[in-house]
Design a protein around this motif. Structure first.
Motif, PDB file in Angstrom:
ATOM      1  N   SER A 107      10.845  -1.099   0.814  1.00 27.02           N
ATOM      2  CA  SER A 107      11.524  -1.220   2.101  1.00 27.02           C
ATOM      3  C   SER A 107      10.877  -0.370   3.183  1.00 27.02           C
ATOM      4  O   SER A 107      10.888  -0.727   4.357  1.00 27.02           O
ATOM      5  N   TYR A 108      10.327   0.768   2.797  1.00 29.63           N
ATOM      6  CA  TYR A 108       9.664   1.653   3.749  1.00 29.63           C
ATOM      7  C   TYR A 108       8.158   1.460   3.594  1.00 29.63           C
ATOM      8  O   TYR A 108       7.517   2.046   2.720  1.00 29.63           O
ATOM      9  N   ILE A 109       7.596   0.608   4.456  1.00 25.76           N
ATOM     10  CA  ILE A 109       6.204   0.206   4.298  1.00 25.76           C
ATOM     11  C   ILE A 109       5.263   1.397   4.406  1.00 25.76           C
ATOM     12  O   ILE A 109       4.320   1.527   3.623  1.00 25.76           O
ATOM     13  N   GLU A 110       5.520   2.276   5.372  1.00 23.82           N
ATOM     14  CA  GLU A 110       4.639   3.430   5.543  1.00 23.82           C
ATOM     15  C   GLU A 110       4.603   4.287   4.279  1.00 23.82           C
ATOM     16  O   GLU A 110       3.531   4.697   3.816  1.00 23.82           O
ATOM     17  N   ALA A 111       5.777   4.540   3.688  1.00 24.61           N
ATOM     18  CA  ALA A 111       5.831   5.336   2.469  1.00 24.61           C
ATOM     19  C   ALA A 111       5.114   4.614   1.334  1.00 24.61           C
ATOM     20  O   ALA A 111       4.365   5.240   0.561  1.00 24.61           O
ATOM     21  N   SER A 112       5.323   3.301   1.224  1.00 27.42           N
ATOM     22  CA  SER A 112       4.663   2.519   0.177  1.00 27.42           C
ATOM     23  C   SER A 112       3.152   2.632   0.268  1.00 27.42           C
ATOM     24  O   SER A 112       2.457   2.856  -0.730  1.00 27.42           O
ATOM     25  N   VAL A 113       2.617   2.484   1.486  1.00 24.97           N
ATOM     26  CA  VAL A 113       1.176   2.529   1.691  1.00 24.97           C
ATOM     27  C   VAL A 113       0.626   3.930   1.411  1.00 24.97           C
ATOM     28  O   VAL A 113      -0.428   4.087   0.785  1.00 24.97           O
ATOM     29  N   LEU A 114       1.341   4.951   1.872  1.00 30.67           N
ATOM     30  CA  LEU A 114       0.898   6.324   1.626  1.00 30.67           C
ATOM     31  C   LEU A 114       0.855   6.636   0.132  1.00 30.67           C
ATOM     32  O   LEU A 114      -0.100   7.234  -0.366  1.00 30.67           O
TER      33      LEU A 114
END
Length: 236
Positions: free
Chosen positions: A96-103
């Motif tokens: 759901s949190y794309i930025e966290a997923s990518v990081l």
């Protein structure tokens, strides 16, 4: 300085989880519906699992059920501290949190984790994960939607797309194959698909051979390219 990690795996619950072996275990990051299902299933199957979650409420919910560390996996130092580079497989269940997923996926790539599976919530999200080095990207809702569409549109009883269009389906046999052996009906040459197994009523599943005879009430397992399978399943 790396944040302090809180290991909840030593909970005093009756069935405390195993301490995972990092060189053979699976690191599951994020205990939402996707990640928790993976962690719980792997644990039930006897696999070594270490879950990582930063939400205190989810940590409290899962403490004592799987080996669990409370940490923020977007912080590369936190992943270093819990030994993420020693795991052969990691699953990024944060979607759901794309930025966290990518990081998180990027951190795992930088650590050299050999197999990284990551959940995506859109095609764009999936492309980003693939470009930064995630080895396997899953789109659960899109995959489920495509599968259900195939099931409600015809005679297919189950549908699993493996990769690059190669698919395995469970279906009822077309009338033209009923009463004939696979050699007689010549399915592979005529339709480009392969019957790999047959389940007859009251009989255990059997792998198919050229001598396997298909009956009206059988269920057949067929593999091949999705388009060819759809044409075969559309036969009356």
């Amino acid at each position: 300085m790396a944040e302090k990690l809180r290991d909840t795996s030593s909970s005093t619950t009756r069935n405390a989880p195993r301490t995972p072996k990092k060189d053979s275990g699976v690191l599951v990051i994020g205990l939402g519906r996707f990640g928790s299902a993976i962690a719980a299933t792997l644990d039930r199957l006897g696999q070594d699992v270490l879950a990582v979650e930063r939400d205190p409420d989810l940590v409290a919910q899962w403490a004592g059920r799987v080996a669990l560390v409370e940490a923020d996996a977007t912080n590369p130092e936190a992943l270093e501290q819990l030994g993420a580079r020693e795991f052969p497989v990691a699953v990024v269940g944060v979607g759901s949190y794309i930025e966290a997923s990518v990081l998180i996926a990027g951190n795992l790539v930088d650590l050299g984790v050999p197999q990284i599976w990551a959940k995506a919530i859109s095609a764009e999200h999936a492309r980003i994960l693939q470009r930064i080095g995630a080895h396997h990207v899953i789109l659960p809702e899109a995959d489920a939607g495509a599968r259900v569409a195939h099931l409600v549109s015809g005679k297919l009883l189950d549908y699993i797309e493996v990769e690059d269009g190669f698919t395995v389906v469970k279906m009822r046999p077309p009338k033209e194959t009923q009463g004939f052996t696979l050699a007689q009906s010549n399915i592979r040459e005529r339709y480009g698909v392969t019957v790999i197994g047959v389940k007859s009523p009251g009989i255990d599943f059997q792998y198919a051979t050229p001598e396997t005879r298909i009956s009206q009430n059988d269920i057949i397992i067929v593999s091949g390219h999705a388009e060819l399978l759809e044409r075969f399943a559309a036969r009356p």
